[in-house]
Scaffold this motif. Structure first.
Motif, PDB file in Angstrom:
ATOM      1  N   LYS A  92      43.722  44.948  42.347  1.00 25.76           N
ATOM      2  CA  LYS A  92      43.501  46.663  42.176  1.00 25.76           C
ATOM      3  C   LYS A  92      44.190  46.954  42.650  1.00 25.76           C
ATOM      4  O   LYS A  92      44.568  48.136  42.138  1.00 25.76           O
ATOM      5  CB  LYS A  92      41.813  46.827  41.697  1.00 25.76           C
ATOM      6  N   GLU A 135      39.626  42.732  40.642  1.00 24.49           N
ATOM      7  CA  GLU A 135      39.552  43.621  41.673  1.00 24.49           C
ATOM      8  C   GLU A 135      40.388  43.099  43.016  1.00 24.49           C
ATOM      9  O   GLU A 135      40.935  43.639  44.200  1.00 24.49           O
ATOM     10  CB  GLU A 135      38.597  43.372  42.475  1.00 24.49           C
ATOM     11  N   GLN A 136      40.893  41.481  43.423  1.00 24.47           N
ATOM     12  CA  GLN A 136      42.210  41.722  44.416  1.00 24.47           C
ATOM     13  C   GLN A 136      43.060  41.998  44.087  1.00 24.47           C
ATOM     14  O   GLN A 136      43.564  42.074  45.112  1.00 24.47           O
ATOM     15  CB  GLN A 136      42.123  39.930  44.386  1.00 24.47           C
ATOM     16  N   ASP A 160      42.457  45.528  31.326  1.00 23.13           N
ATOM     17  CA  ASP A 160      41.798  45.904  32.939  1.00 23.13           C
ATOM     18  C   ASP A 160      42.794  46.648  33.250  1.00 23.13           C
ATOM     19  O   ASP A 160      42.286  47.170  34.076  1.00 23.13           O
ATOM     20  CB  ASP A 160      41.864  44.909  34.101  1.00 23.13           C
TER      21      ASP A 160
END
Length: 282
Positions: free
Chosen positions: A179, A176-177, A215
């Motif tokens: 993304k 998420e950092q 991912d």
């Protein structure tokens, strides 16, 4: 030094050839004295011996001699009947050297495919001083910010390679950092009809699901991306085809239906065989 990359390595059903299975390897990166016809012949013959119906030999834009480029142009002469040999160029792109990268792209007249990648940030090696001098989160954010800057400023290229490179040399941080930056890069690829090029070197190093590649691929699929090229990115002949089967299995798990190769900058689809992906491994 000439890099001969065989990018790909699947048993597939070529959409242009009905149900006849074929094997495509879209990247061999052999760090050999590739200006030598003997060395090129060895690479082509090894790929053919593993069942390849198509290979793409790729040179580095800035480190290939004229003799090496000339030898690469004649590589198809070493291929057995029925085997296709295409050519590619890898261009190292940095935001503060955009003009150099664009010139390399513009001069790549003979290439079937032009692949961008970034292994330096402000001239610091991603696999060296860059990741040593910055903590993992900062290094990864800066790396993907750099890719954001180059993919929208360069024209005339076909695929982005080594998109997970920085994650191979730093500690794992939550996806998420990074993304938001990855989303921007992938959306740019999709809007420009450019491919995402993945390679077996991450598998050979044990860096797939526990790092960013899975991912990134899942996100690319979620965003509607479909153009994928798969290669072994071998730096020695024994690596040809290694790691490709795992990548193809991952792609199928994520819902991709096949991969692409490039002929004169046109993407050609190769659907996965009914029996699943088969690696070119010795």
């Amino acid at each position: 030094m000439l890099l001969a990359l065989v990018w790909g390595g699947i048993k597939s059903n070529d959409s242009n050839k009905g149900d006849a299975p074929m094997i495509v390897d879209s990247s061999i990166a052999c760090s050999l004295g590739m200006s030598s016809p003997v060395a090129l012949a060895e690479v082509v013959h090894k790929a053919a011996g593993q069942g390849a119906s198509e290979v793409c030999l790729v040179r580095h834009a800035t480190s290939c001699t004229a003799a090496g480029a000339s030898a690469l142009a004649k590589a198809s002469a070493y291929a057995p009947a029925g085997m296709k040999v295409t050519r590619g160029i890898m261009v190292d792109a940095q935001a503060h050297r955009i003009a150099e990268a664009q010139r390399a792209i513009d001069e790549a007249h003979e290439a079937d495919v032009i692949m961008l990648y970034a292994d330096k940030i402000m001239d610091e090696e991603v696999a060296g001083s860059f990741t040593v001098e910055h903590d993992a989160a900062e290094a990864q954010q800066r790396y993907y910010m750099e890719l954001c800057a180059v993919v929208d400023r360069l024209e005339g290229w076909d695929a982005l390679a080594l998109v997970d490179l920085v994650r191979r040399y730093t500690a794992l941080v939550p996806f998420e950092q990074i993304k938001p930056f990855v989303v921007q890069i992938l959306k740019s690829l999709i809007s420009h009809n450019c491919a995402l090029a993945i390679d077996g070197s991450c598998v050979r190093s044990g860096l797939t699901r526990d790092k960013a590649l899975y991912d990134i691929l899942a996100l690319y699929r979620e965003l509607g991306g479909s153009f994928i090229t798969v290669g072994s990115l071998a730096t020695e002949s024994w690596m040809i085809g290694r790691g490709v089967d795992e990548l193809e299995a991952m792609l199928q798990e994520l819902g991709f239906e096949g991969v692409y190769s490039y002929h004169e900058h046109k993407a050609v689809f190769h659907g996965f065989a009914n029996e699943g992906a088969v690696a070119m491994a010795s």
